[in-house]
Design a protein around this motif. Structure first.
Motif, mmCIF file in Angstrom:
data_model
loop_
_atom_site.group_PDB
_atom_site.id
_atom_site.type_symbol
_atom_site.label_atom_id
_atom_site.label_comp_id
_atom_site.label_asym_id
_atom_site.label_seq_id
_atom_site.Cartn_x
_atom_site.Cartn_y
_atom_site.Cartn_z
ATOM 1 N N TRP A 268 46.014 47.458 35.542
ATOM 2 C CA TRP A 268 45.660 45.937 35.579
ATOM 3 C C TRP A 268 45.451 45.476 34.160
ATOM 4 N N VAL A 269 46.245 44.227 34.100
ATOM 5 C CA VAL A 269 46.146 43.318 32.739
ATOM 6 C C VAL A 269 45.121 42.415 33.178
ATOM 7 N N THR A 270 43.845 42.003 32.472
ATOM 8 C CA THR A 270 42.672 41.472 32.663
ATOM 9 C C THR A 270 42.812 40.356 31.499
ATOM 10 N N GLY A 271 42.142 39.338 31.895
ATOM 11 C CA GLY A 271 42.023 38.394 31.026
ATOM 12 C C GLY A 271 40.549 37.444 31.121
ATOM 13 N N GLN A 272 40.192 36.906 30.045
ATOM 14 C CA GLN A 272 39.142 35.793 30.054
ATOM 15 C C GLN A 272 39.504 34.676 30.145
ATOM 16 N N LEU A 273 39.021 33.978 31.463
ATOM 17 C CA LEU A 273 39.351 32.654 31.828
ATOM 18 C C LEU A 273 38.175 31.544 31.640
ATOM 19 N N ARG A 274 38.276 30.854 30.261
ATOM 20 C CA ARG A 274 37.222 29.812 30.435
ATOM 21 C C ARG A 274 37.527 28.529 31.251
ATOM 22 N N LEU A 275 36.257 28.612 32.126
ATOM 23 C CA LEU A 275 36.561 27.385 33.168
ATOM 24 C C LEU A 275 36.504 26.054 32.588
ATOM 25 N N THR A 276 37.159 25.125 33.182
ATOM 26 C CA THR A 276 37.352 23.710 32.641
ATOM 27 C C THR A 276 36.155 22.902 33.353
ATOM 28 N N THR B 294 31.586 28.668 30.025
ATOM 29 C CA THR B 294 31.450 29.672 31.384
ATOM 30 C C THR B 294 32.899 30.592 31.498
ATOM 31 N N SER B 295 32.624 31.783 31.426
ATOM 32 C CA SER B 295 33.931 32.562 31.718
ATOM 33 C C SER B 295 33.939 33.460 32.981
ATOM 34 N N LEU B 296 35.021 33.648 33.415
ATOM 35 C CA LEU B 296 35.451 34.392 34.512
ATOM 36 C C LEU B 296 36.408 35.486 34.226
ATOM 37 N N ALA B 297 36.124 36.819 34.481
ATOM 38 C CA ALA B 297 37.121 37.926 34.414
ATOM 39 C C ALA B 297 38.069 37.801 35.293
ATOM 40 N N VAL B 298 39.369 38.074 34.918
ATOM 41 C CA VAL B 298 40.423 37.663 35.901
ATOM 42 C C VAL B 298 41.259 39.120 35.943
ATOM 43 N N ALA B 299 41.666 39.514 36.952
ATOM 44 C CA ALA B 299 42.682 40.669 37.245
ATOM 45 C C ALA B 299 43.835 39.936 37.454
ATOM 46 N N ILE B 300 44.977 39.799 36.416
ATOM 47 C CA ILE B 300 45.993 38.966 36.386
ATOM 48 C C ILE B 300 47.225 39.674 37.105
ATOM 49 N N SER C 48 40.002 26.860 37.564
ATOM 50 C CA SER C 48 40.870 26.217 36.730
ATOM 51 C C SER C 48 40.157 26.573 35.342
ATOM 52 N N GLY C 49 41.154 26.516 34.240
ATOM 53 C CA GLY C 49 40.694 27.097 33.043
ATOM 54 C C GLY C 49 41.805 27.326 31.992
ATOM 55 N N THR C 50 41.274 27.784 30.911
ATOM 56 C CA THR C 50 42.293 28.233 29.529
ATOM 57 C C THR C 50 41.918 29.715 29.335
ATOM 58 N N TRP C 51 42.992 30.512 28.966
ATOM 59 C CA TRP C 51 42.804 31.742 28.532
ATOM 60 C C TRP C 51 42.003 31.646 27.214
ATOM 61 N N ILE C 52 41.414 32.760 26.902
ATOM 62 C CA ILE C 52 40.908 32.916 25.614
ATOM 63 C C ILE C 52 41.764 33.977 24.802
ATOM 64 N N GLY C 53 42.224 33.727 23.824
ATOM 65 C CA GLY C 53 43.317 34.593 22.855
ATOM 66 C C GLY C 53 42.524 36.048 22.623
ATOM 67 N N ALA C 54 43.364 37.120 22.661
ATOM 68 C CA ALA C 54 43.211 38.386 22.084
ATOM 69 C C ALA C 54 42.307 39.174 23.196
ATOM 70 N N ASP C 55 41.990 38.294 24.431
ATOM 71 C CA ASP C 55 41.255 39.110 25.419
ATOM 72 C C ASP C 55 42.101 39.523 26.696
ATOM 73 N N PHE C 56 43.393 39.840 26.557
ATOM 74 C CA PHE C 56 44.254 40.260 27.741
ATOM 75 C C PHE C 56 44.135 41.755 27.237
ATOM 76 N N LEU C 57 43.199 42.510 28.371
ATOM 77 C CA LEU C 57 42.830 43.939 28.097
ATOM 78 C C LEU C 57 43.411 44.643 29.475
ATOM 79 N N PRO C 58 43.833 45.534 29.294
ATOM 80 C CA PRO C 58 44.220 46.871 30.405
ATOM 81 C C PRO C 58 43.125 47.520 30.880
ATOM 82 N N VAL C 59 42.982 47.672 32.284
ATOM 83 C CA VAL C 59 42.070 48.686 32.871
ATOM 84 C C VAL C 59 42.925 50.033 33.499
#
Length: 267
Positions: A108-116, A122-128, A85-96
């Protein structure tokens, strides 16, 4: 004319049977025994550590039970399904680029998820999700910006970092062709004092009009940790080397003694 003095040098076997060299051999036996024990210990870990019960990777578990930030993902848990569980960090939705989904090449569209649940940032890279075209990927990234600040709960598979790789000559230098949290970290925002997971999460369910990423269960493989197996072989080599060192030193001492006796007889 005086006849030359006859020399009867010791044999190598006689030198090796002297108390000093027998003592050295016993010392080498102790050292080799320690190396053999270490090799057996590594061999046991190579076989037992990699054993995971069938279907274990399909049981959703908290990520904290599988791996910690900054650690490599243990081989038995590659593909393990986890929940975060976490919240997305803005401007960090990046394509691979260069991603394949059921045989279709795309992004792939990826994002930085800041874990709650983490006590420290602490962040986890996510392939959305998957997009067939770059325009679709960028449109999805723009749509995902609207979810920033909202807590989300995701389930998916943990996958090891693919390692960063520069784009081919002539391509956009900012283009990412590998799914690498290390490479993404270089472009993320709000990273001061941040802990980051080395593996990344492939989300089970896509968002923002993206297609779900095909992520089948990992194939059943060998229950052997090859790195530990290599270490076990190394310790066996070290044990053999201890005996070689004893033999080489004893032979050098014998050759030196024979040479000195022959020189003394000649003079």
């Amino acid at each position: 004319m005086t006849a030359p003095t006859e020399v009867f040098p010791p044999t190598l076997r006689e030198v090796m049977l002297r108390p000093w060299w027998i003592g050295m051999l016993l010392l080498c036996l102790v050292v080799a025994g320690v190396f053999a024990w270490l090799g057996q210990w590594q061999l046991g870990r190579a076989i037992t550590e990699a054993q995971v019960a069938e279907g274990e990777t399909e049981q959703v578990r908290p990520i904290s039970e599988i791996v910690q930030p900054g650690e490599y993902l243990p081989e038995p848990f590659v593909g393990q399904r986890v929940e975060v569980s976490g919240t997305w960090i803005g401007a960090d939705f990046l394509p691979v680029t260069g991603r394949y989904n059921d045989g279709v090449e795309g992004y792939w569209v990826t994002g930085q998820l800041r874990l709650t649940e983490a006590s420290e940032p602490t962040s986890l890279a996510v392939a959305i999700g998957f997009a067939a075209t770059e325009d679709d990927a960028l449109a999805a990234a723009a749509q995902l910006e609207g979810t920033v600040g909202t807590t989300v709960t995701l389930t998916g598979r943990l996958v090891s970092d693919e390692g960063p790789l520069p784009p081919p000559p002539g391509a956009d230098p900012q283009e990412m062709i590998r799914m690498s949290p290390a490479a993404l970290l270089g472009r993320w925002h709000d990273v001061e004092g941040l802990d980051v997971y080395r593996p990344y999460l492939v989300s089970d369910s896509a968002d923002a009009g993206l297609a779900d990423i095909s992520s089948p269960p990992p194939a059943a493989g060998s229950a052997v940790n090859w790195l530990n197996l290599f270490y076990a072989a190394e310790w066996a080599v070290f044990a053999g080397f201890a005996f070689y060192i004893w033999y080489r030193l004893a032979r050098d001492a014998w050759e030196k003694e024979v040479e000195e006796l022959e020189d003394a007889a000649a003079s």
